[in-house]
Design a protein around this motif. Structure first.
Motif, PDB file in Angstrom:
ATOM      1  N   UNK A 185       0.836  -1.193   0.000  1.00 55.71           N
ATOM      2  CA  UNK A 185       0.000   0.000   0.000  1.00 55.71           C
ATOM      3  C   UNK A 185       0.869   1.241   0.000  1.00 55.71           C
ATOM      4  N   UNK A 186       0.403   2.299  -0.659  1.00 52.03           N
ATOM      5  CA  UNK A 186       1.254   3.439  -0.975  1.00 52.03           C
ATOM      6  C   UNK A 186       0.882   4.709  -0.232  1.00 52.03           C
ATOM      7  N   UNK A 187       1.859   5.538  -0.053  1.00 51.14           N
ATOM      8  CA  UNK A 187       1.763   6.946   0.350  1.00 51.14           C
ATOM      9  C   UNK A 187       1.275   7.090   1.792  1.00 51.14           C
ATOM     10  N   UNK A 188       0.080   6.591   2.095  1.00 54.56           N
ATOM     11  CA  UNK A 188      -0.450   6.596   3.450  1.00 54.56           C
ATOM     12  C   UNK A 188      -1.253   5.315   3.656  1.00 54.56           C
ATOM     13  N   UNK A 189      -1.347   4.897   4.911  1.00 53.03           N
ATOM     14  CA  UNK A 189      -2.133   3.717   5.223  1.00 53.03           C
ATOM     15  C   UNK A 189      -3.623   4.010   5.045  1.00 53.03           C
ATOM     16  N   UNK A 190      -4.314   3.124   4.329  1.00 53.55           N
ATOM     17  CA  UNK A 190      -5.760   3.250   4.191  1.00 53.55           C
ATOM     18  C   UNK A 190      -6.413   2.541   5.374  1.00 53.55           C
ATOM     19  N   UNK A 191      -7.336   3.211   6.026  1.00 47.85           N
ATOM     20  CA  UNK A 191      -7.833   2.669   7.283  1.00 47.85           C
ATOM     21  C   UNK A 191      -8.625   1.378   7.093  1.00 47.85           C
ATOM     22  N   UNK A 192      -9.203   1.182   5.906  1.00 54.41           N
ATOM     23  CA  UNK A 192      -9.938  -0.053   5.661  1.00 54.41           C
ATOM     24  C   UNK A 192      -9.060  -1.287   5.634  1.00 54.41           C
ATOM     25  N   UNK A 193      -7.749  -1.114   5.513  1.00 52.93           N
ATOM     26  CA  UNK A 193      -6.838  -2.254   5.548  1.00 52.93           C
ATOM     27  C   UNK A 193      -6.603  -2.758   6.965  1.00 52.93           C
ATOM     28  N   UNK A 194      -7.093  -2.035   7.963  1.00 51.78           N
ATOM     29  CA  UNK A 194      -6.737  -2.313   9.346  1.00 51.78           C
ATOM     30  C   UNK A 194      -7.815  -3.008  10.155  1.00 51.78           C
ATOM     31  N   UNK A 195      -9.040  -3.108   9.644  1.00 43.22           N
ATOM     32  CA  UNK A 195     -10.135  -3.665  10.436  1.00 43.22           C
ATOM     33  C   UNK A 195     -11.151  -4.329   9.510  1.00 43.22           C
ATOM     34  N   UNK A 196     -12.282  -4.733  10.067  1.00 43.63           N
ATOM     35  CA  UNK A 196     -13.313  -5.388   9.253  1.00 43.63           C
ATOM     36  C   UNK A 196     -12.810  -6.721   8.710  1.00 43.63           C
ATOM     37  N   UNK A 197     -13.102  -6.966   7.442  1.00 45.54           N
ATOM     38  CA  UNK A 197     -12.715  -8.219   6.797  1.00 45.54           C
ATOM     39  C   UNK A 197     -11.298  -8.179   6.222  1.00 45.54           C
ATOM     40  N   UNK A 198     -10.602  -7.067   6.391  1.00 44.39           N
ATOM     41  CA  UNK A 198      -9.307  -6.881   5.731  1.00 44.39           C
ATOM     42  C   UNK A 198      -8.301  -7.975   6.070  1.00 44.39           C
ATOM     43  N   UNK A 199      -8.290  -8.435   7.328  1.00 41.69           N
ATOM     44  CA  UNK A 199      -7.291  -9.419   7.738  1.00 41.69           C
ATOM     45  C   UNK A 199      -7.390 -10.718   6.939  1.00 41.69           C
ATOM     46  N   UNK A 200      -8.574 -11.015   6.400  1.00 41.58           N
ATOM     47  CA  UNK A 200      -8.757 -12.234   5.609  1.00 41.58           C
ATOM     48  C   UNK A 200      -8.220 -12.086   4.192  1.00 41.58           C
ATOM     49  N   UNK A 201      -7.994 -10.860   3.749  1.00 43.56           N
ATOM     50  CA  UNK A 201      -7.699 -10.627   2.333  1.00 43.56           C
ATOM     51  C   UNK A 201      -6.372  -9.915   2.070  1.00 43.56           C
ATOM     52  N   UNK A 202      -5.840  -9.176   3.019  1.00 46.21           N
ATOM     53  CA  UNK A 202      -4.671  -8.345   2.721  1.00 46.21           C
ATOM     54  C   UNK A 202      -3.360  -9.109   2.725  1.00 46.21           C
ATOM     55  N   UNK A 203      -3.295 -10.259   3.408  1.00 51.89           N
ATOM     56  CA  UNK A 203      -2.036 -10.966   3.551  1.00 51.89           C
ATOM     57  C   UNK A 203      -1.053 -10.120   4.345  1.00 51.89           C
ATOM     58  N   UNK A 204       0.231 -10.260   4.030  1.00 55.38           N
ATOM     59  CA  UNK A 204       1.243  -9.427   4.688  1.00 55.38           C
ATOM     60  C   UNK A 204       1.095  -8.002   4.179  1.00 55.38           C
ATOM     61  N   UNK A 205       1.022  -7.071   5.098  1.00 54.60           N
ATOM     62  CA  UNK A 205       0.818  -5.675   4.743  1.00 54.60           C
ATOM     63  C   UNK A 205       2.157  -4.957   4.694  1.00 54.60           C
ATOM     64  N   UNK A 206       2.472  -4.384   3.525  1.00 56.48           N
ATOM     65  CA  UNK A 206       3.756  -3.716   3.293  1.00 56.48           C
ATOM     66  C   UNK A 206       3.479  -2.275   2.902  1.00 56.48           C
ATOM     67  N   UNK A 207       4.178  -1.354   3.546  1.00 52.05           N
ATOM     68  CA  UNK A 207       3.945   0.070   3.297  1.00 52.05           C
ATOM     69  C   UNK A 207       5.093   0.689   2.517  1.00 52.05           C
ATOM     70  N   UNK A 208       4.753   1.508   1.519  1.00 56.31           N
ATOM     71  CA  UNK A 208       5.748   2.249   0.739  1.00 56.31           C
ATOM     72  C   UNK A 208       5.308   3.703   0.672  1.00 56.31           C
ATOM     73  N   UNK A 209       6.082   4.601   1.252  1.00 54.63           N
ATOM     74  CA  UNK A 209       5.710   6.015   1.298  1.00 54.63           C
ATOM     75  C   UNK A 209       5.892   6.757  -0.002  1.00 54.63           C
ATOM     76  N   UNK A 210       6.667   6.183  -0.929  1.00 58.52           N
ATOM     77  CA  UNK A 210       6.909   6.749  -2.263  1.00 58.52           C
ATOM     78  C   UNK A 210       7.530   8.147  -2.219  1.00 58.52           C
TER      79      UNK A 210
END
Length: 501
Positions: A185-210
């Protein structure tokens, strides 16, 4: 950068789209530079996580997310990998930076194909660049068919910015959704990646500030904060060498109807392990001996329905306390309802933690108080809001806000990616694991929060610190396996974490 070192701020998708343009303009960068940087970040993830891959399938959609995919494809081809690129929809309709990325792909000899029903067995890795953060409605049929095909294969998938089909603001799945192995995920963390059903779909979460993350954070206020260990440590300074038990508060835990004594025992011990100076429990007569025998540090006393003397003792004990924890094992029978009614005498200068059936009884007779923390799981939240669990889970941030606005105080909405809302700011906890799906975990959390309040933390601080310490303790306890994890297994780790330096 992995989940253990993610940024402390998270944003709505709209904020990121607006902010990235402002940040690029401030830096004097063309927007295409951000697309190049994004594609490079995904390609570097591909090289690092799947170093033996020789054949890459890149699936592109019609927006800038697809443009990022074209950059990944070009970089992979230039490094000698075999690249197949599928374009969902007409490639000729791409605009702006995505069109530039498409042309650069074609200029290096790349080809554009339409999606096929089956994925070639020679493909080693798939890059998901189909749908980006702008998705708000249901996934359309053509995208859904492609996503279903990706999920049907056992091949690893890297999602660009967000798994296609996942809502960037809420974590809700909007139809068929890519199950990624990694999400860059780029630039800033999107909050939807952090809760709800995200844990079932995002896999390992990697951040790139670009290269623009810090600039954007200066331009846009974060909508959500990630609870961090350093923040918790700052809330728990070393104790004075001259401290005594009266220095760290008195907590009263109320609950434990007949047959549910374990809940109030767990809550009371968690309170003591959190560092409260004195912990008392008022519970059903049947539970007193077991509590005192197992944990003599807890001052346990019985309460019998209808006895004037018992009511006088209860009132005196409530007046004694600095903090009241109400709900673990309370039940909704006559005994529990009567004990619940007693909290009406809690003073404004006393903090209250309301949990379990305390919340269910609150839902039946709503009131508004500022001096309390509510700790609902999704089912209890649904009852508090007169919604379905699915409606609560569709937007956990909104649900926490609505509960706070209706009932006051601070709300701790439990679940994967627990949300804490204090009336001003959302906080999310990324610690925790599925082993916590067992009886008694919520009781431990309620007592832990009560113990923190007794030591002078604010409602907001105690909610955040309690959630993080509780979840992190569960992670440490689960290092030998998640299945079979018990709530009582957390106590040793709670003591360790409560003494962070």
């Amino acid at each position: 950068m992995t989940e253990t070192s993610l940024p402390s701020s998270a944003f709505r998708a709209r904020q990121v789209r607006e902010g990235e343009k402002q940040a690029a303009q401030k830096l004097g960068w063309p927007m295409y530079q951000l697309m190049e940087n994004a594609g490079l970040a995904v390609f570097e993830c591909l090289q690092y996580c799947h170093s033996t891959a020789k054949h890459v399938l890149v699936c592109c959609g019609g927006g800038n997310n697809g443009g990022d995919g074209y950059v990944v494809a070009r970089l992979a081809r230039e490094r000698g990998l075999t690249v197949t690129l599928w374009q969902l929809g007409e490639a000729s309709r791409l605009q702006g930076e995505a069109a530039l990325a498409r042309d650069a792909w074609l200029a290096c000899g790349g080809k554009i194909d339409t999606p096929k029903a089956h994925i070639d067995a020679a493909v080693d890795v798939i890059v998901d660049a189909i749908l980006g953060t702008g998705l708000s409605g249901a996934v359309r049929d053509n995208a859904a068919a492609l996503i279903k095909a990706l999920n049907a294969t056992a091949k690893p998938v890297i999602s660009v910015d967000i798994p296609s089909g996942l809502c960037a603001d809420t974590g809700q799945i909007l139809g068929e959704t890519v199950k990624a192995w990694q999400t860059v995920t780029f630039i800033c963390m999107k909050r939807g990646l952090l809760t709800g059903q995200a844990a079932l779909y995002r896999g390992e979460l990697i951040f790139a500030g670009l290269g623009v993350a810090e600039v954007l954070e200066q331009l846009q206020p974060a909508s959500t904060r990630v609870i961090q260990q350093d923040d918790i440590a700052a809330m728990l300074p070393p104790r004075s060498r001259t401290a005594h038990k009266g220095s760290y508060g008195r907590v009263l835990c109320l609950g434990g109807d007949q047959g549910m004594g374990g809940a109030i025992r767990l809550a009371s011990e968690a309170c003591a392990r959190a560092g409260a100076g004195l912990t008392a429990a008022v519970t059903h007569t049947d539970n007193v001996l077991a509590i005192v025998a197992a944990r003599p540090e807890i001052m346990a006393q019985s309460w019998q329905l209808g006895l004037d003397r018992a009511n006088q003792q209860l009132s005196s004990r409530i007046d004694w306390a600095d903090v009241v924890v109400l709900g673990p094992g309370l039940g909704q029978r006559a005994w529990g309802k009567a004990l619940y009614a007693s909290h009406s005498v809690v003073r404004q200068d006393q903090s209250l933690v309301l949990d379990a059936d305390g919340l269910n009884l609150l839902a039946q007779a709503p009131d508004y108080k500022e001096n309390r923390i509510l700790t609902p799981h999704p089912g209890e939240a649904a009852r508090l809001l007169n919604l379905t669990v699915a409606e609560v889970e569709a937007d956990r941030f909104a649900a926490a806000e609505q509960i706070q606005q209706r009932y006051g105080g601070v709300v701790v909405l439990k679940g994967a990616g627990t949300v804490v809302y204090d009336g001003r700011q959302h906080y999310v906890c990324l610690a925790g694991n599925p082993g916590m799906a067992t009886g008694g975990m919520g009781d431990v959390l309620a007592g832990l929060i009560g113990g923190l309040l007794a030591q002078g933390l604010t409602l907001s601080q105690a909610g955040r610190a309690g959630v993080w310490i509780h979840s992190r303790a569960a992670d440490l306890a689960a290092e030998s396996g998640e299945r079979g994890l018990l709530a009582g297994d957390l106590f040793a780790y709670i003591r360790q974490l409560i003494n962070l330096r």
